[in-house]
Design a protein around this motif. Structure first.
Motif, short mmCIF file in Angstrom:
data_model
loop_
_atom_site.label_atom_id
_atom_site.label_comp_id
_atom_site.label_asym_id
_atom_site.label_seq_id
_atom_site.Cartn_x
_atom_site.Cartn_y
_atom_site.Cartn_z
N ILE A 147 19.51 36.96 7.18
CA ILE A 147 18.25 37.64 7.54
C ILE A 147 17.40 36.73 8.41
O ILE A 147 16.76 37.19 9.37
CB ILE A 147 17.49 38.07 6.28
N SER A 148 17.40 35.43 8.13
CA SER A 148 16.65 34.48 8.94
C SER A 148 17.14 34.49 10.38
O SER A 148 16.35 34.50 11.33
CB SER A 148 16.76 33.07 8.35
N ILE A 149 18.46 34.48 10.55
CA ILE A 149 19.04 34.52 11.90
C ILE A 149 18.60 35.79 12.62
O ILE A 149 18.21 35.75 13.80
CB ILE A 149 20.58 34.44 11.84
N LEU A 150 18.63 36.92 11.91
CA LEU A 150 18.23 38.19 12.50
C LEU A 150 16.75 38.18 12.89
O LEU A 150 16.39 38.57 14.01
CB LEU A 150 18.50 39.33 11.52
N ILE A 151 15.90 37.71 11.99
CA ILE A 151 14.45 37.71 12.24
C ILE A 151 14.10 36.83 13.42
O ILE A 151 13.35 37.25 14.33
CB ILE A 151 13.69 37.25 10.98
N TYR A 152 14.63 35.62 13.46
CA TYR A 152 14.29 34.72 14.56
C TYR A 152 14.91 35.17 15.88
O TYR A 152 14.34 34.92 16.95
CB TYR A 152 14.68 33.28 14.21
N SER A 153 16.04 35.85 15.81
CA SER A 153 16.61 36.44 17.03
C SER A 153 15.65 37.48 17.58
O SER A 153 15.38 37.53 18.80
CB SER A 153 17.97 37.08 16.74
N LEU A 154 15.12 38.32 16.70
CA LEU A 154 14.18 39.37 17.12
C LEU A 154 12.89 38.77 17.65
O LEU A 154 12.30 39.29 18.61
CB LEU A 154 13.89 40.31 15.94
N LEU A 194 9.62 37.61 22.41
CA LEU A 194 8.99 36.64 23.32
C LEU A 194 9.51 36.81 24.75
O LEU A 194 8.77 36.59 25.71
CB LEU A 194 9.23 35.22 22.82
N SER A 195 10.77 37.18 24.87
CA SER A 195 11.33 37.42 26.20
C SER A 195 10.66 38.62 26.87
O SER A 195 10.33 38.58 28.05
CB SER A 195 12.84 37.67 26.10
N PHE A 196 10.45 39.68 26.09
CA PHE A 196 9.85 40.89 26.65
C PHE A 196 8.39 40.67 27.06
O PHE A 196 7.98 41.08 28.15
CB PHE A 196 9.93 42.04 25.63
N ILE A 197 7.61 40.00 26.22
CA ILE A 197 6.19 39.84 26.55
C ILE A 197 5.97 38.81 27.65
O ILE A 197 4.87 38.73 28.21
CB ILE A 197 5.35 39.47 25.32
N ILE A 237 10.94 26.94 8.77
CA ILE A 237 10.37 27.65 9.92
C ILE A 237 10.56 26.85 11.20
O ILE A 237 10.98 27.37 12.23
CB ILE A 237 8.87 27.93 9.68
N SER A 238 10.26 25.55 11.12
CA SER A 238 10.39 24.69 12.29
C SER A 238 11.84 24.59 12.73
O SER A 238 12.14 24.61 13.93
CB SER A 238 9.84 23.29 11.98
N PHE A 239 12.76 24.49 11.78
CA PHE A 239 14.18 24.40 12.10
C PHE A 239 14.63 25.60 12.95
O PHE A 239 15.22 25.44 14.02
CB PHE A 239 15.03 24.31 10.83
N PHE A 256 16.31 27.95 17.91
CA PHE A 256 16.36 29.16 18.73
C PHE A 256 15.69 28.92 20.08
O PHE A 256 16.12 29.49 21.10
CB PHE A 256 15.70 30.34 18.01
N PHE A 257 14.66 28.09 20.09
CA PHE A 257 13.96 27.81 21.34
C PHE A 257 14.88 27.13 22.35
O PHE A 257 14.79 27.39 23.56
CB PHE A 257 12.75 26.91 21.08
N ILE A 258 15.76 26.26 21.90
CA ILE A 258 16.70 25.58 22.81
C ILE A 258 17.55 26.61 23.54
O ILE A 258 17.72 26.55 24.77
CB ILE A 258 17.59 24.60 22.02
N ILE A 259 18.08 27.58 22.79
CA ILE A 259 18.90 28.63 23.40
C ILE A 259 18.04 29.51 24.30
O ILE A 259 18.43 29.84 25.43
CB ILE A 259 19.58 29.47 22.30
#
Length: 224
Positions: free
Chosen positions: A13-20, A25-28, A121-123, A128-131
């Protein structure tokens, strides 16, 4: 420490949430200046990482040596922040290829607290920010990965492997897992004892870098 369990419902679920979150962030980003947006996001991620390090040192008593930025993803994060703020194509090349490491860190996290801990949260935000940063720069800065960047990233990766091995021997750390395998279920468990798992991982990383670069190479060939 109450740790995140690998491939648990919480992990997935964490992977899904941070992906979303990063898709959002990409859209805005289309609502703002691409350059300013990248700089602001880079600064925000930097602040989050500094807060994490401060908490780990002051609350959890981790030594300064343990907090050195010598894991591959920490190195990639520094490059990603600088590249997003200052728009450096040279650093983009490194971030693009090093983001493979961030992907595997997200899939196989080591000793990560559960979701209610700021370190968790930071992890996820920083990895995800790197990608995100590498693809943001491809789309909005028109940077493109190239073979020179691939080879350079491999050379720099191995420089940091040697550096981390030396630092680990001096301070008893285990940056980049160059002295011992991580204490969790991971692909490294199938690559034999030290130092064979390092050599095999190095070769696999080079292969994955080329696979990651291949679509851009093929697209460039068709465009000629």
């Amino acid at each position: 420490m109450d740790e995140l369990i690998l491939f648990s419902t919480e992990h997935l679920i964490s992977i899904l949430i941070y992906s979303l979150i990063f898709i959002f962030l990409s859209f805005i980003s289309n609502l703002f200046s691409k350059r300013i947006y990248a700089s602001v996001l880079g600064i925000v991620i930097l602040i989050i990482k500094i807060i994490e390090l401060f908490i780990r040192h002051t609350v959890y008593s981790e030594s300064i040596y343990q907090l050195l930025p010598l894991h591959l993803c920490n190195i990639a994060l520094i490059f990603a922040i600088i590249s997003m703020i200052f728009k450096f194509n040279f650093l983009f090349q490194l971030v693009f290829y090093f983001s493979i490491g961030a992907f595997f860190a997200i899939i196989f996290p080591e000793n990560i607290p559960r979701f209610y801990d700021f370190r968790n949260i930071s992890f996820f935000l920083t990895h995800f920010f790197i990608i995100f940063a590498s693809w943001y720069e491809i789309i909005n800065f028109k940077f493109k990965p190239n073979l020179k960047g691939l080879l350079l990233s491999f050379v720099i990766l191995n420089f940091f492997i040697l550096l981390s091995f030396k630092v680990n021997n001096l301070f008893g750390t285990n940056f980049m897992f160059t002295n011992i395998k991580p204490n969790l279920s991971s692909p490294l468990n199938y690559f034999g004892p030290w130092p064979y798992y390092i050599i095999i991982s190095d070769c696999i990383f080079l292969f994955l870098e080329y696979i990651y670069y291949l679509p851009f190479k093929l697209y460039k060939s068709r465009s000629l």
